[in-house]
Design an enzyme around this catalytic site. Sequence first.
Site, short mmCIF file in Angstrom:
data_model
loop_
_atom_site.label_atom_id
_atom_site.label_comp_id
_atom_site.label_asym_id
_atom_site.label_seq_id
_atom_site.Cartn_x
_atom_site.Cartn_y
_atom_site.Cartn_z
N HIS A 143 -18.65 1.68 -14.58
CA HIS A 143 -18.81 0.90 -13.34
C HIS A 143 -17.50 0.52 -12.67
CE1 HIS A 143 -23.06 0.56 -14.12
NE2 HIS A 143 -22.90 -0.17 -15.22
O1 V1P Z 1 -27.26 -8.07 -13.22
C1 V1P Z 1 -26.04 -8.25 -13.17
C2 V1P Z 1 -25.34 -8.97 -12.05
C3 V1P Z 1 -24.85 -10.34 -12.35
N1 V1P Z 1 -25.75 -10.89 -11.33
C4 V1P Z 1 -25.12 -11.58 -10.26
C5 V1P Z 1 -26.24 -9.55 -11.02
N2 V1P Z 1 -25.22 -7.81 -14.14
C6 V1P Z 1 -25.68 -7.12 -15.31
C7 V1P Z 1 -24.58 -6.11 -15.67
C8 V1P Z 1 -25.01 -5.00 -16.56
C9 V1P Z 1 -23.82 -4.09 -16.88
C10 V1P Z 1 -24.16 -2.83 -17.65
C11 V1P Z 1 -22.92 -2.08 -18.07
C12 V1P Z 1 -23.15 -0.69 -18.62
O2 V1P Z 1 -23.75 0.17 -17.68
C13 V1P Z 1 -21.81 0.00 -19.00
C14 V1P Z 1 -20.99 -0.68 -20.01
O3 V1P Z 1 -24.01 -0.71 -19.72
C15 V1P Z 1 -25.90 -8.10 -16.41
C16 V1P Z 1 -27.03 -8.30 -17.18
C17 V1P Z 1 -28.28 -7.56 -17.12
N3 V1P Z 1 -29.29 -8.02 -17.85
O4 V1P Z 1 -28.41 -6.59 -16.46
N4 V1P Z 1 -24.99 -9.00 -16.79
C18 V1P Z 1 -25.54 -9.72 -17.80
N5 V1P Z 1 -26.78 -9.28 -18.06
C19 V1P Z 1 -24.88 -10.81 -18.49
C20 V1P Z 1 -25.59 -11.64 -19.35
C21 V1P Z 1 -24.93 -12.68 -19.99
C22 V1P Z 1 -23.56 -12.88 -19.78
C23 V1P Z 1 -22.87 -12.04 -18.94
C24 V1P Z 1 -23.52 -11.01 -18.28
ZN ZN Z 2 -25.55 0.47 -19.26
#
Ligand code: V1P
Ligand code: ZN
Length: 380
Positions: A143
Amino acid sequence: TEHVNPHSRPIVSYFFPKGVGEHHYGERHPMKPHRLTLTNALVMGYGLDKQIHHIYNPRPATQEELEMYHDHDYIDFLSRVTPNNQNDMRHLIDTFNCVEDCPIFSEMYDFCRMYAGASIAGARKLTSGACDIAINWSGGLHHAKRGEASGFCYVNDIVLAILELLRFHPRVLYIDIDIHHGDGVELAFYHSNRVMTVSFHKYTGEFFPGTGKLDDNGANIGKHFCLNVPLQDGIDDDMYLTIFKTVIEDTVTAFRPTSIVLQCGADSLGCDRLGAFNLSIAAHGECVNFVRKFNVPLLVLGGGGYTIKNVSRCWTYETAVLVGAAIPDELPATVYDPFFRDSQWKLHPPLTGRVENQNSPASLQRITISIRNKLRYLQG
Ligand code: V1P
Ligand code: ZN
Ligand code: CA
């Protein structure tokens, strides 16, 4: 060598930056570099190190190497910011999106240099002909953008590795089986006809990062050199393998890559903490084996994966697949045994059947036909 005898075992190099797994994004953060330590312990525990030709502890990428893709100002910021000075750098932290998903943690820049250095080193060993397959489970952070962090990714090791491959390879195919869209890699090469990007991902419009719809195809001379395979929750082994093999077979035939980069994000497995697909480790590994069988120089990278006991099982199994070794379902004893008690220390725990499959044969057929039609533009 492979060219003389396509049936001989490939030369496999494995890149593990010492200490990469000791970094922490923070207590509540789902990205756990410790999964890399677990993976390495299982790989060594199975004795796969004896079947791997070279195990490297690669040097960290230099600032100059990172700036082959990234903006100087962004890398300069990454190299300077620390948990201690972040209050003085609030403005830059927001500018470069180092908040929430991408927190500032201690030795973050060293962590970035390590995983990127390993992917770059892998690409160099492939271009020099020193190996046929290079593996870096610490890479695959798809990303990151030229000038900002995104989705747990700070520097885009994949883009840097592909740029290295492009010095000697006319056409590079990028395949991404992480449950998330490989947006950073797609964006970097959106206008290129020398890099074809293919991402399989969950796509709802809401699900992170929100991009990757079926009709995003690349632009300018890069038009038709970008494929997106949008999928829904709960896809099972049979459906995933069918669409994966069809799309990749047709893509390799049409594009004739001279090297392949495979991002193996393990958040597409069943029971992932963030993902909602239903894949077994066997099916995830079958995708890797399918790509291996093209006998094209191959860079294999990690990526997402948030149920870390399964991530390490998956990448261990895939290391065995790549070296062509059969390994028993009984896990080797390691100091990390407590992590694997859930399955009675098996490599292939049952992961499937927890999420309803929202994909239908008809929806997948529609995607497959659409992609076949797109690939026809490449043939001419
Ligand atoms: O959904 C979001 C953003 C944060 N909000 C404002 C919308 N972020 C996701 C990011 C997922 C990243 C995936 C990376 C990869 O593709 C490559 C290494 O796997 C996110 C999520 C989720 N459930 O999608 N961030 C978090 N959870 C999160 C939870 C706790 C603490 C920090 C981040
Ligand atoms: Zn992923
Ligand atoms: Ca993907």
